[in-house]
Structure formats: structure tokens, C-alpha cells
Motif scaffolding. Sequence first.
Motif, PDB file in Angstrom:
ATOM      1  N   THR A   1       0.890  -1.107   0.066  1.00 37.75           N
ATOM      2  CA  THR A   1      -0.001  -0.045   0.020  1.00 37.75           C
ATOM      3  C   THR A   1       0.779   1.376  -0.087  1.00 37.75           C
ATOM      4  O   THR A   1       0.246   2.182  -0.177  1.00 37.75           O
ATOM      5  CB  THR A   1      -0.945  -0.058   0.987  1.00 37.75           C
ATOM      6  OG1 THR A   1      -0.224  -0.007   2.263  1.00 37.75           O
ATOM      7  CG2 THR A   1      -2.002  -1.147   1.129  1.00 37.75           C
TER       8      THR A   1
ATOM      9  N   VAL B   1       2.979   4.553  -1.298  1.00 39.87           N
ATOM     10  CA  VAL B   1       3.075   5.107  -2.472  1.00 39.87           C
ATOM     11  C   VAL B   1       4.534   5.703  -2.402  1.00 39.87           C
ATOM     12  O   VAL B   1       5.034   6.439  -1.646  1.00 39.87           O
ATOM     13  CB  VAL B   1       2.158   6.429  -2.523  1.00 39.87           C
ATOM     14  CG1 VAL B   1       2.317   7.287  -3.589  1.00 39.87           C
ATOM     15  CG2 VAL B   1       0.867   5.695  -2.469  1.00 39.87           C
TER      16      VAL B   1
ATOM     17  N   LYS C   1       8.245   8.905  -7.180  1.00 42.59           N
ATOM     18  CA  LYS C   1       8.955   8.676  -8.608  1.00 42.59           C
ATOM     19  C   LYS C   1       9.867   9.980  -8.919  1.00 42.59           C
ATOM     20  O   LYS C   1       9.523  11.153  -8.637  1.00 42.59           O
ATOM     21  CB  LYS C   1       7.963   8.599  -9.629  1.00 42.59           C
ATOM     22  CG  LYS C   1       6.665   7.591  -9.492  1.00 42.59           C
ATOM     23  CD  LYS C   1       7.490   6.302  -9.730  1.00 42.59           C
ATOM     24  CE  LYS C   1       6.228   5.300  -9.638  1.00 42.59           C
ATOM     25  NZ  LYS C   1       6.513   3.946  -9.698  1.00 42.59           N
TER      26      LYS C   1
ATOM     27  N   THR D   1       2.727  12.633  -8.409  1.00 44.37           N
ATOM     28  CA  THR D   1       3.070  11.194  -8.283  1.00 44.37           C
ATOM     29  C   THR D   1       3.671  10.549  -9.530  1.00 44.37           C
ATOM     30  O   THR D   1       4.093   9.549  -9.736  1.00 44.37           O
ATOM     31  CB  THR D   1       1.729  10.414  -8.083  1.00 44.37           C
ATOM     32  OG1 THR D   1       0.965  10.848  -8.940  1.00 44.37           O
ATOM     33  CG2 THR D   1       1.377  10.404  -6.714  1.00 44.37           C
TER      34      THR D   1
ATOM     35  N   LEU E   1       0.475   4.941 -15.438  1.00 46.70           N
ATOM     36  CA  LEU E   1      -1.065   5.189 -15.033  1.00 46.70           C
ATOM     37  C   LEU E   1      -1.673   3.970 -14.646  1.00 46.70           C
ATOM     38  O   LEU E   1      -2.619   3.968 -13.833  1.00 46.70           O
ATOM     39  CB  LEU E   1      -1.489   5.864 -16.371  1.00 46.70           C
ATOM     40  CG  LEU E   1      -0.945   7.488 -16.372  1.00 46.70           C
ATOM     41  CD1 LEU E   1      -1.588   7.972 -17.696  1.00 46.70           C
ATOM     42  CD2 LEU E   1      -1.367   8.249 -15.097  1.00 46.70           C
ATOM     43  N   SER E   2      -1.503   2.865 -15.342  1.00 50.03           N
ATOM     44  CA  SER E   2      -2.232   1.490 -15.041  1.00 50.03           C
ATOM     45  C   SER E   2      -1.983   1.260 -13.445  1.00 50.03           C
ATOM     46  O   SER E   2      -2.781   0.575 -12.678  1.00 50.03           O
ATOM     47  CB  SER E   2      -1.647   0.609 -15.832  1.00 50.03           C
ATOM     48  OG  SER E   2      -0.494  -0.077 -15.697  1.00 50.03           O
ATOM     49  N   GLU E   3      -0.628   1.578 -12.947  1.00 49.73           N
ATOM     50  CA  GLU E   3      -0.372   1.372 -11.553  1.00 49.73           C
ATOM     51  C   GLU E   3      -0.878   2.405 -10.828  1.00 49.73           C
ATOM     52  O   GLU E   3      -1.486   2.009  -9.695  1.00 49.73           O
ATOM     53  CB  GLU E   3       1.087   1.390 -11.249  1.00 49.73           C
ATOM     54  CG  GLU E   3       1.886   0.493 -12.116  1.00 49.73           C
ATOM     55  CD  GLU E   3       3.642   0.658 -11.873  1.00 49.73           C
ATOM     56  OE1 GLU E   3       3.866   1.532 -11.227  1.00 49.73           O
ATOM     57  OE2 GLU E   3       4.176   0.059 -12.611  1.00 49.73           O
ATOM     58  N   ASN E   4      -1.162   3.729 -11.278  1.00 48.53           N
ATOM     59  CA  ASN E   4      -1.862   4.718 -10.472  1.00 48.53           C
ATOM     60  C   ASN E   4      -2.684   5.390 -11.493  1.00 48.53           C
ATOM     61  O   ASN E   4      -2.397   6.698 -11.692  1.00 48.53           O
ATOM     62  CB  ASN E   4      -0.892   5.448  -9.755  1.00 48.53           C
ATOM     63  CG  ASN E   4      -1.295   6.574  -8.806  1.00 48.53           C
ATOM     64  OD1 ASN E   4      -2.606   6.598  -8.538  1.00 48.53           O
ATOM     65  ND2 ASN E   4      -0.689   7.387  -8.247  1.00 48.53           N
TER      66      ASN E   4
ATOM     67  N   ARG F   1      -5.022   7.770 -10.559  1.00 50.75           N
ATOM     68  CA  ARG F   1      -5.392   9.012 -10.257  1.00 50.75           C
ATOM     69  C   ARG F   1      -4.007   9.804 -10.134  1.00 50.75           C
ATOM     70  O   ARG F   1      -4.020  10.762  -9.314  1.00 50.75           O
ATOM     71  CB  ARG F   1      -6.056   8.882  -9.157  1.00 50.75           C
ATOM     72  CG  ARG F   1      -7.416   8.434  -9.426  1.00 50.75           C
ATOM     73  CD  ARG F   1      -8.426   8.344  -8.040  1.00 50.75           C
ATOM     74  NE  ARG F   1      -8.400   9.531  -7.390  1.00 50.75           N
ATOM     75  CZ  ARG F   1      -9.028   9.639  -6.378  1.00 50.75           C
ATOM     76  NH1 ARG F   1      -9.640   8.874  -5.739  1.00 50.75           N
ATOM     77  NH2 ARG F   1      -9.229  10.843  -5.982  1.00 50.75           N
ATOM     78  N   ALA F   2      -2.937   9.597 -11.095  1.00 57.64           N
ATOM     79  CA  ALA F   2      -1.840  10.380 -10.619  1.00 57.64           C
ATOM     80  C   ALA F   2      -1.910  11.903 -11.359  1.00 57.64           C
ATOM     81  O   ALA F   2      -2.558  12.259 -12.037  1.00 57.64           O
ATOM     82  CB  ALA F   2      -0.742   9.513 -11.754  1.00 57.64           C
TER      83      ALA F   2
END
Length: 134
Positions: free
Chosen positions: A36, A38, A41, A61, A92-95, A97-98
Amino acid sequence: MARRVSRVQAEDEEVELNMTPMLDVVFILLIFFIVTAVFVKEPGVDVFRPDVSGSERMKPTLLVAVTSEDEIWINRDIYEMNQVRGVLEQLLSENPRAEAMIQADEGSPIGTVLDIQELLTELGVEEINISDEP
């Protein structure tokens, strides 16, 4: 007559604690916090941005850096413009709402910066900022 067992002998027995359930719980909690978390990057290169006043601090992010040599850095790797779409789609598939930030050198080509901004807009990133902080 039956002989009574003395209390001293009964207390000499060693009590052994089973640590396996506690270790299981600790490892499950460790895995939960790792999954969980974050992670911040970083683009992988320091850029020299122009001086602009009046900007507010944000924590994006997704960071993309463009150098004055027209290199595009994402997560400490250099990419060509034709590779950027695939990398951004994966991130973006990982997050989904980046929040994205484009860091550009003072001498970086404005066309590359605008192409990356347009690409992020096409991919559905709602908040895109171009950094002006050194």
C-alpha cells in the motif's frame, strides 16, 4: 497412601511459547504496508529551470524531465518520444489518479514539453503542471 506431587517439581517444567503465529502476523503486516505504500517517482536527472515567482508547492506522483539536450527522463531512465506513451500508460495503470509534473531545463525545446503535456492529456491525466522551481 498416594504420594502427593510437590509444587516445586511441577513448577520446574519449562513453558515454551509458540512464536509462529506472531511471526505470521508480522509478515502479513509488513506485506500490507509494502503493497500500500506510495513511492515518490523521480525523473533521474537534475534540470535547471527558469526563475518564476508565485508558484505553490505540490507533490506529484508522476515526474517527467526534459533536458536541454532534448532527453526525456522518466524514473531514472532516458526515453525517446516514441517510447514515452508506453511508459506513461504503464505508470498510469499502476496509479490511474496520478498527478503529473513536467520538469524542463531552461534551454529545453518547448515542442517536446508541449508534446508530453498533450500526451498526458490524451491519457486522461487531470492535473498536469510544468515545474518552475529550481
